[in-house]
Write a protein that holds these residues in place. Sequence first.
Motif, short mmCIF file in Angstrom:
data_model
loop_
_atom_site.label_atom_id
_atom_site.label_comp_id
_atom_site.label_asym_id
_atom_site.label_seq_id
_atom_site.Cartn_x
_atom_site.Cartn_y
_atom_site.Cartn_z
N GLN A 107 8.05 9.79 7.67
CA GLN A 107 8.91 10.94 7.94
C GLN A 107 8.62 12.02 6.93
O GLN A 107 8.73 11.81 5.74
CB GLN A 107 10.39 10.53 7.84
N PHE A 108 8.19 13.22 7.41
CA PHE A 108 7.95 14.32 6.47
C PHE A 108 7.90 15.64 7.25
O PHE A 108 7.91 15.67 8.48
CB PHE A 108 6.66 14.07 5.68
N VAL A 109 7.83 16.66 6.46
CA VAL A 109 7.83 18.01 7.09
C VAL A 109 6.43 18.56 6.97
O VAL A 109 5.83 18.49 5.91
CB VAL A 109 8.84 18.93 6.40
N ILE A 110 5.94 19.04 8.09
CA ILE A 110 4.61 19.64 8.00
C ILE A 110 4.71 21.11 8.27
O ILE A 110 5.59 21.57 9.01
CB ILE A 110 3.61 18.99 8.98
N SER A 111 3.81 21.81 7.68
CA SER A 111 3.70 23.24 7.98
C SER A 111 2.34 23.48 8.61
O SER A 111 1.33 23.00 8.08
CB SER A 111 3.82 24.08 6.71
N ILE A 112 2.33 24.18 9.71
CA ILE A 112 1.04 24.43 10.38
C ILE A 112 0.78 25.92 10.28
O ILE A 112 1.61 26.75 10.68
CB ILE A 112 1.08 24.01 11.84
N LEU A 113 -0.35 26.25 9.77
CA LEU A 113 -0.69 27.66 9.58
C LEU A 113 -1.00 28.29 10.94
O LEU A 113 -1.36 27.59 11.90
CB LEU A 113 -1.92 27.77 8.67
N PRO A 114 -0.86 29.60 11.01
CA PRO A 114 -1.18 30.26 12.30
C PRO A 114 -2.61 29.98 12.71
O PRO A 114 -3.50 29.96 11.85
CB PRO A 114 -0.96 31.74 12.03
N LYS A 115 -2.80 29.82 14.01
CA LYS A 115 -4.13 29.61 14.60
C LYS A 115 -4.88 28.49 13.91
O LYS A 115 -6.04 28.63 13.54
CB LYS A 115 -4.96 30.91 14.53
N SER A 116 -4.22 27.42 13.62
CA SER A 116 -4.96 26.30 12.99
C SER A 116 -4.46 25.00 13.58
O SER A 116 -3.43 24.95 14.24
CB SER A 116 -4.77 26.31 11.48
N VAL A 117 -5.19 23.94 13.29
CA VAL A 117 -4.87 22.62 13.83
C VAL A 117 -4.57 21.69 12.66
O VAL A 117 -5.26 21.71 11.65
CB VAL A 117 -6.03 22.07 14.66
#
Lengths: 1117, 139
Positions: free
Chosen positions: A1028-1038
């Motif tokens: 369980q964790f929080v992810i951050s996804i950058l714009p236009k990225s995978v």
Amino acid sequence: MMQSNINPNATDFPTELCAKPQALVGISGLDILNNAIHKSIWDTFSSNRRVERAPVVFKLIGNAHEFPVVKPKRSSYDWYIPKGILKKNWLHKHLFEIPAVTVIFYDLDWSDPQWNEKMIECASRVQSMRAALEGRACKLTVVLIQNSLPLPAGEDALAAERAVALCSSCELNSQSLFVLPHGDHLQGYAVRLETAFYEFAQTYYHNEAKHVKSHKDHLNKNSHQYLFVRHQFKLGILYELKQDIHSSHKHYTHAYNNLLEIRIVDTNALEIRTIAGFINYKLCRLLFALNLPRDAISQFKSHIDRFKSRLGFQELSFEHYAWLSKQYSVFGDIFDEAVKLGLPAVQTQHPGLYYQQGAHYATMRKKSCQELCSSVTTYPQPDPLEGAIHMEFFGQRPWRPGKISAEPPDPHLESNGIQAMQFLERQVNHSNLIIALYGLAITQYKTYRCPRTRRHLVLQMADEYYDSKDYGKALTLYTHMLWDFRSEKWWSILSQILEKAIRCAYLTANIQDYVLLAIEFLGTDVCVSLDEKRRVYENLIRILKKQIPFGNTKLPQDILQGAIILWQPVFTEKSLSFSLDMGNIVSCIATKGRFMKTAYEVDQNVTIEVYIRSTCPFPLTFSKVSVTVNTQGYSSEFAVTNLENISLSFHKDEVKRFLVVFMADSNDINKEIQIGSINLLLGNPQECCLDLKYTSLNETNGNHIELTHFKYSLDKLDFDNIQLLPKATVVPRESKLRVEFDHEDPALLGEWYKIKVGVVNEEMFGITDLKIEVGLEEEIADVEISLRPEPSHTREGIVLTNVDTLEHGEELDSFFFIRSSLVCKFNLQVKLAYTLNREKPVFSSKTEIVALSVVEPFEVSTKYLSLLMNEIDKFYVGEEFGVMKYLMFTSPWSIIIEDTSFEYTNPLRPAEKAYNSQLVEKTFNTGEIGAEIHLAACDKSCEHNLTIGQYSIRWRRKNGYTTSTNLHITGLSCDWIPLGIKLRVPAHGFVRTPMILSYLIENRSTDLIQLEVSMEASEAFMFAGYKQFVISILPKSVRTLQYNLNPLIAGNVAYPKLSLKLPENAVEDKVPSIIDQEELNLLIQRSLSTHIYVMPQAKGQPKLPTVISPKKIMFVS
Amino acid sequence: MAVCVGIIGKDNSPKFFTCLNPAEELNFQYKVLSALDVVEEKLNCGSKGATDLRELYLGMLYTLETHKIYGYVTNTKIKFIIVVDSTNMALRDNEIRSMFRKIHSEYADIVCNPFYIPGEPICSKSFTGSIKNIMTGTV
């Protein structure tokens, strides 16, 4: 001659009696011959007398005019015995000779320079006029013709003064002086003067009447009965002159009643009858004028009843009938006059009735004349009628004038007088009188809608013409009347007329009418004696042999002689021929003609049956029987063909059947042919022949034709019940070609459908110029016909073949193709036209109909699937999906799919490198379904359903032609979401063999996305990775999340469940999140598979798939 | 006592005709024909007016000096005509009316006769006898 001075019609009314009495105004002092002004004044007064002008009549009196002398006044009537009732001259004297007012015209202006001289001249004129009228109460007036317009009354002092002077010098009342300015408005002045004159006249007549009345006291009933009548009659006339018709009527009634009181003896019978007629005339006329037509009619009837039986001298009974006839015709005249002035008359009461009676009595007069006068051949000497014109009284015998005593007359004188009357009566043309009266009556009966009565009168008129030996006119009238009696079937009357008419025709040597009437005469409906018929029949035969027929022996010899002289020139011509129209007569020969069919083919014989029946009691032989057939534009005559065994001779009531056979003309195809007439030829053309033409072929106008079946008929041929068929149609001949069509119905949508036409010639002869035309029965735009399986661009029917000849039994095959782009049903029309090669080439044709239906070969439907093979209801930008196409084969034929292809339309694109059809060369039967799936993706969001692209299927039926079907396929709408997720996983795992599970989460947006990721524990796996964790996804990225899984259980097991959540604070902080939880759940549901097959642990050391092989897990933070 | 009886079909053709004195038949035919003019006129007017449809008796059609002529029309437009001597005062309207009714019923009988074809002239002897009896008033 002595008798020439005698009025031949003693019963005629004197003209002065019939004239409408009008006040007489004498005009003197007008020189209309030399003076234009005088002429115009006279014209204004005398001409243009319309109803609205005063009822006066003007008489121009010359300077030297002499008025009737005034008789010396009688002081007492004591010794006076009147010699008659009404003096002949009195009426004329008072109506036309003694003016009620005398007007003296004189040219004199008030300002005339020679006033005095002229005044004296005027006065002298007045005096001389006064002297001429000495003894009469006639009113004298003076009219001054002036050039200047008069001034208003009272303003012209000179005029007033001179007027007084003139009046006094003329010894005139000032009211009797008038001025007539000559200039404009002459008519207006004239009308005003006229009214003044009329008033004077009324006073005059009133006074005259008073004067006559004053005599009454002096009369006594015994010796002065005549005077009572005379005076009352005079009063009647005077009041009529005064236009007081009520009083006038009263006095006439008195006169009439007084007249009736007189005892009638032989000596005064004529006089009383004559005067009664006069008074009655006046009475009736006045009653009509008073609008009392019923009273007029009843007065007339009682008058007639009273006098009808008073025959008077037996030897002069014609005189009585003449009088009666006159009474009736005159009453008819006044009745008619009243009708013309607006009196309504009815069918049962109109002037015609009286004219008819008048004619009736005129006939009686003629008969009585024939009885009484035929022996009188000489006129007696000395003339007993001498001085008849100058008799003093009306209605007296010239040989004993004024005798009123009842003493017996001198018998010799009496018989001489009667002989003279009879002699004169013989000279009268009675027929003319009778015919004239009938003529009047006929007109009236026509007006009052009595056609039958009118016809009867016409016949009587014709009888009269016959009697007067005008046979031609009589014949015309008879023949015109025949028709109506014929149509109403009054046979006995018809027979009588025919008998008379045929006699007239004989006497006028009218051969055409004679034979026509004879043919009708010999018929069964004419009820005359057989002997008479035989005579007519023999005459008919004689005429046919150009011999003069015999007349009726009952006719007088001299008349027969005259007829024979007329007949002689008739036969001088070499050959006689007459065409007689039998349509309108009831002939002794009846015909019926009919076609045997309503339609005849053009190469067939047309047969007409002709039935002929003779009702002539004697044999008749024809020389020819033929039928005229009418076709559009022309007519042709055909003679009967079956003459070998039937003779053209007919006995009574014999019916024979003839046939007319002919070939219909090929020009008349689809036209109507009609029996125009049946022609029978009687007699031979060298001598005299009659062409009897029966044109009217309508059914007999019997009441109930259907009931004639019950009529007992001796004939083998039931003539009465033969139904007519006067019309037929010429139709093309029926073809004997056999035509077969070979094809596999139903046709499929869009394919070239092949139809084979097989023609077999089963005609007896060879055919040429065969032409087969194919067309649609009704034009349909989506159906094409072609000779080859490719578009031909012709909309109209196509011609298949043009074969020169096709012998008997030969076959011919040809093909054509049709293609329909519409599911429908339609009829194909195949027309064969050809010429039959027989001795006479016949054009022939045949039409066949082929019914076709078009069905779909297959139905195409599509489904859209996610990558997990679940059906989806929406596309997402960038997410791949499967397009699944189903072909459902519905046609009864098996179909081979040759190839399929798909062309995507923007923004869709294939998600595969190349398109491979999955149905190539597959065969499908009815009810089978073929499916193929291809992956695609969408690049753009769209709110409405997107068109995926065009699906092309190339197919054919077995042995068929390749058809290509193109379809547009519509998909779903497309959404855009910022996240994409993919799971990369091996196809299967092994128990206790680790494998790597990677989740690739893509941020497609230009924003940073933060998500809470959690991985639920699972019994089937041990796994390593973030729980369980929080992810951050950058714009236009995978972002890739990798887990190392170690399966514990074999079978289809669920993965540990991954769940994505929006961070809790994010929900609070960033209110407009770019993605919501719902979408996230859906995304996971559709993108991530939930289960995997886990194999039991492999034995030995199997080569593991690369994804499973141990790898170093890297974490990218 | 009537002197002549005529039965006229709807096409105005004579179906039956008899008169006491056969020598005068033709004259009577002309009289009856003239009477038809009046009948036709009455029928034409009758169709417009509100005349009683059940009343078949037309009354006296017209009078001549010598004869009076009466008419009667059935619903099927068969006309019966009776001619009476004008000196005959014994026959009043009612008697004439009942004569017509008798003739009508005789006519109905003859039409029912299967051997009679409607529309043809009537030549039955018994019919002639019955009509003669009606004319002379012996029934």
